[in-house]
Design a protein around this motif. Structure first.
Motif, PDB file in Angstrom:
ATOM      1  N   UNK A  11       0.815  -1.213   0.000  1.00  0.00           N
ATOM      2  CA  UNK A  11       0.000   0.000   0.000  1.00  0.00           C
ATOM      3  C   UNK A  11       0.844   1.256   0.000  1.00  0.00           C
ATOM      4  N   UNK A  12       1.969   1.234   0.745  1.00  0.00           N
ATOM      5  CA  UNK A  12       2.862   2.393   0.781  1.00  0.00           C
ATOM      6  C   UNK A  12       3.461   2.644  -0.598  1.00  0.00           C
ATOM      7  N   UNK A  13       3.839   1.566  -1.287  1.00  0.00           N
ATOM      8  CA  UNK A  13       4.405   1.741  -2.630  1.00  0.00           C
ATOM      9  C   UNK A  13       3.377   2.324  -3.596  1.00  0.00           C
ATOM     10  N   UNK A  14       2.158   1.806  -3.552  1.00  0.00           N
ATOM     11  CA  UNK A  14       1.118   2.285  -4.467  1.00  0.00           C
ATOM     12  C   UNK A  14       0.756   3.741  -4.174  1.00  0.00           C
ATOM     13  N   UNK A  15       0.690   4.091  -2.883  1.00  0.00           N
ATOM     14  CA  UNK A  15       0.408   5.482  -2.525  1.00  0.00           C
ATOM     15  C   UNK A  15       1.546   6.385  -2.978  1.00  0.00           C
ATOM     16  N   UNK A  16       2.778   5.926  -2.772  1.00  0.00           N
ATOM     17  CA  UNK A  16       3.924   6.703  -3.200  1.00  0.00           C
ATOM     18  C   UNK A  16       3.985   6.881  -4.706  1.00  0.00           C
ATOM     19  N   UNK A  17       3.376   5.948  -5.437  1.00  0.00           N
ATOM     20  CA  UNK A  17       3.410   5.999  -6.898  1.00  0.00           C
ATOM     21  C   UNK A  17       2.486   7.053  -7.493  1.00  0.00           C
ATOM     22  N   UNK A  18       1.670   7.688  -6.670  1.00  0.00           N
ATOM     23  CA  UNK A  18       0.809   8.774  -7.161  1.00  0.00           C
ATOM     24  C   UNK A  18       1.658  10.036  -7.245  1.00  0.00           C
ATOM     25  N   UNK A  19       1.994  10.444  -8.448  1.00  0.00           N
ATOM     26  CA  UNK A  19       2.886  11.596  -8.647  1.00  0.00           C
ATOM     27  C   UNK A  19       2.108  12.897  -8.521  1.00  0.00           C
ATOM     28  N   UNK A  56       3.810  24.268  -3.226  1.00  0.00           N
ATOM     29  CA  UNK A  56       3.337  23.968  -1.868  1.00  0.00           C
ATOM     30  C   UNK A  56       2.373  22.794  -1.884  1.00  0.00           C
ATOM     31  N   UNK A  57       1.486  22.756  -2.879  1.00  0.00           N
ATOM     32  CA  UNK A  57       0.552  21.640  -3.007  1.00  0.00           C
ATOM     33  C   UNK A  57       1.316  20.326  -3.173  1.00  0.00           C
ATOM     34  N   UNK A  58       2.311  20.332  -4.054  1.00  0.00           N
ATOM     35  CA  UNK A  58       3.112  19.128  -4.287  1.00  0.00           C
ATOM     36  C   UNK A  58       3.843  18.714  -3.013  1.00  0.00           C
ATOM     37  N   UNK A  59       4.420  19.683  -2.307  1.00  0.00           N
ATOM     38  CA  UNK A  59       5.160  19.392  -1.084  1.00  0.00           C
ATOM     39  C   UNK A  59       4.263  18.719  -0.047  1.00  0.00           C
ATOM     40  N   UNK A  60       3.069  19.249   0.145  1.00  0.00           N
ATOM     41  CA  UNK A  60       2.151  18.701   1.146  1.00  0.00           C
ATOM     42  C   UNK A  60       1.747  17.274   0.793  1.00  0.00           C
ATOM     43  N   UNK A  61       1.363  17.067  -0.466  1.00  0.00           N
ATOM     44  CA  UNK A  61       0.906  15.735  -0.858  1.00  0.00           C
ATOM     45  C   UNK A  61       2.044  14.720  -0.858  1.00  0.00           C
ATOM     46  N   UNK A  62       3.241  15.149  -1.233  1.00  0.00           N
ATOM     47  CA  UNK A  62       4.383  14.231  -1.189  1.00  0.00           C
ATOM     48  C   UNK A  62       4.715  13.842   0.252  1.00  0.00           C
ATOM     49  N   UNK A  63       4.595  14.776   1.169  1.00  0.00           N
ATOM     50  CA  UNK A  63       4.810  14.445   2.576  1.00  0.00           C
ATOM     51  C   UNK A  63       3.750  13.478   3.086  1.00  0.00           C
ATOM     52  N   UNK A  97       7.444   5.401  -9.749  1.00  0.00           N
ATOM     53  CA  UNK A  97       5.980   5.227  -9.678  1.00  0.00           C
ATOM     54  C   UNK A  97       5.432   4.329 -10.788  1.00  0.00           C
ATOM     55  N   UNK A  98       4.737   3.292 -10.383  1.00  0.00           N
ATOM     56  CA  UNK A  98       4.191   2.348 -11.350  1.00  0.00           C
ATOM     57  C   UNK A  98       3.131   2.999 -12.231  1.00  0.00           C
ATOM     58  N   UNK A  99       2.468   4.045 -11.732  1.00  0.00           N
ATOM     59  CA  UNK A  99       1.404   4.710 -12.499  1.00  0.00           C
ATOM     60  C   UNK A  99       1.948   5.750 -13.486  1.00  0.00           C
ATOM     61  N   UNK A 100       3.242   6.075 -13.400  1.00  0.00           N
ATOM     62  CA  UNK A 100       3.806   7.152 -14.228  1.00  0.00           C
ATOM     63  C   UNK A 100       5.104   6.701 -14.897  1.00  0.00           C
ATOM     64  N   UNK A 101       5.080   5.496 -15.432  1.00  0.00           N
ATOM     65  CA  UNK A 101       6.192   4.960 -16.225  1.00  0.00           C
ATOM     66  C   UNK A 101       7.503   4.929 -15.445  1.00  0.00           C
ATOM     67  N   UNK A 102       7.405   4.806 -14.133  1.00  0.00           N
ATOM     68  CA  UNK A 102       8.569   4.688 -13.250  1.00  0.00           C
ATOM     69  C   UNK A 102       9.499   5.903 -13.326  1.00  0.00           C
ATOM     70  N   UNK A 103       8.934   7.051 -13.734  1.00  0.00           N
ATOM     71  CA  UNK A 103       9.693   8.303 -13.795  1.00  0.00           C
ATOM     72  C   UNK A 103       9.328   9.155 -12.581  1.00  0.00           C
ATOM     73  N   UNK A 104      10.091   9.000 -11.506  1.00  0.00           N
ATOM     74  CA  UNK A 104       9.746   9.670 -10.259  1.00  0.00           C
ATOM     75  C   UNK A 104      10.788  10.654  -9.786  1.00  0.00           C
ATOM     76  N   UNK A 105      10.564  11.154  -8.576  1.00  0.00           N
ATOM     77  CA  UNK A 105      11.415  12.180  -8.006  1.00  0.00           C
ATOM     78  C   UNK A 105      12.480  11.636  -7.082  1.00  0.00           C
ATOM     79  N   UNK A 106      13.014  12.517  -6.245  1.00  0.00           N
ATOM     80  CA  UNK A 106      14.131  12.171  -5.361  1.00  0.00           C
ATOM     81  C   UNK A 106      13.669  11.633  -4.006  1.00  0.00           C
ATOM     82  N   UNK A 107      12.399  11.856  -3.653  1.00  0.00           N
ATOM     83  CA  UNK A 107      11.847  11.258  -2.442  1.00  0.00           C
ATOM     84  C   UNK A 107      12.094  12.014  -1.158  1.00  0.00           C
ATOM     85  N   UNK A 108      12.590  13.243  -1.231  1.00  0.00           N
ATOM     86  CA  UNK A 108      12.938  13.978  -0.013  1.00  0.00           C
ATOM     87  C   UNK A 108      11.699  14.282   0.834  1.00  0.00           C
ATOM     88  N   UNK A 109      10.665  14.858   0.212  1.00  0.00           N
ATOM     89  CA  UNK A 109       9.463  15.220   0.969  1.00  0.00           C
ATOM     90  C   UNK A 109       8.759  13.982   1.511  1.00  0.00           C
TER      91      UNK A 109
END
Length: 201
Positions: A11-19, A56-63, A97-109
């Motif tokens: 579940x954590x992986x799938x949630x994290x995959x939402x870019x 700010x929106x991205x930061x909050x949701x990534x956290x 991210x499995x939902x976005x062609x595995x093109x993700x960020x650095x994961x800091x937030x």
């Protein structure tokens, strides 16, 4: 217990995959952060491309992608090592991210969000460290790297039983920033903050 652990990690992986960066940019009509700016779908690049509010929106949701699964696992009574595995899974989802062609960020937030359940005092130290380094250097990547390096020490001082999972997260963040480390070494990394006098030259 094994099934519960699997469900939390998956579940954590799938949630994290939402870019949130890609979705927010689509919502605001901003260029795809995976292919513009630094090419990193995270809050810093969204700030460069679209300004403060979308960032700010991205930061909050990534956290939240880190906070939600780790807090859930904490209240489920899972041990610290499993909490670390859940946090790493959320970060892996953000990075690949499995939902976005595995093109993700650095994961800091997301990593920061995942350590917030340990305590607000730890969160405050990490935020203060990131801000100080950013103000001194102007580099978002340098702020993330130094904060990641100090996070295990801060955790050991506050709640030592969580030092191992936080160290695992810190290693993941540092490895993910390998290209930034190279650019910082070569002095080719772009700054997110610049001194006023340098702007007026």
């Amino acid at each position: 217990m094994g099934i519960i652990v699997f469900l939390f990690i998956a579940g954590a992986y799938l949630l994290g995959s939402i870019s949130s960066a890609v979705l927010t940019c689509r919502l605001f009509g901003i260029a795809d952060p995976r292919h513009h700016g630094s090419g990193n779908p995270g809050a810093t690049n969204v700030y460069r491309l679209g300004g403060r509010f979308p960032a700010i929106i991205v930061l909050i949701f990534d956290m939240l992608k880190g906070v939600i699964p780790v807090w859930g696992a904490y209240f489920a009574g899972l041990p610290p090592v499993i909490l670390g595995a859940v946090a790493i899974s959320a970060c892996f989802g953000h990075m690949f991210p499995v939902f976005f062609h595995f093109e993700g960020g650095k994961g800091v937030a997301t990593a920061f969000g995942s350590v917030l359940p340990i305590g607000l005092d730890l969160g405050g130290l990490l935020i203060a460290t990131w801000i100080v380094v950013l103000l001194v250097t102007g580099y978002s990547s340098a702020a993330a790297l130094i904060t990641a390096l100090l996070a295990p020490l801060f955790t050991w001082l506050i709640k030592p039983e969580y030092t191992l999972p936080v160290s695992m997260l810190a290693c993941l963040i540092i490895l993910r920033h390998h290209s930034n480390i190279t650019r910082l070494w070569n002095q080719t990394e772009s700054k997110i903050l610049r001194r006023r006098n340098s702007r007026n030259k």
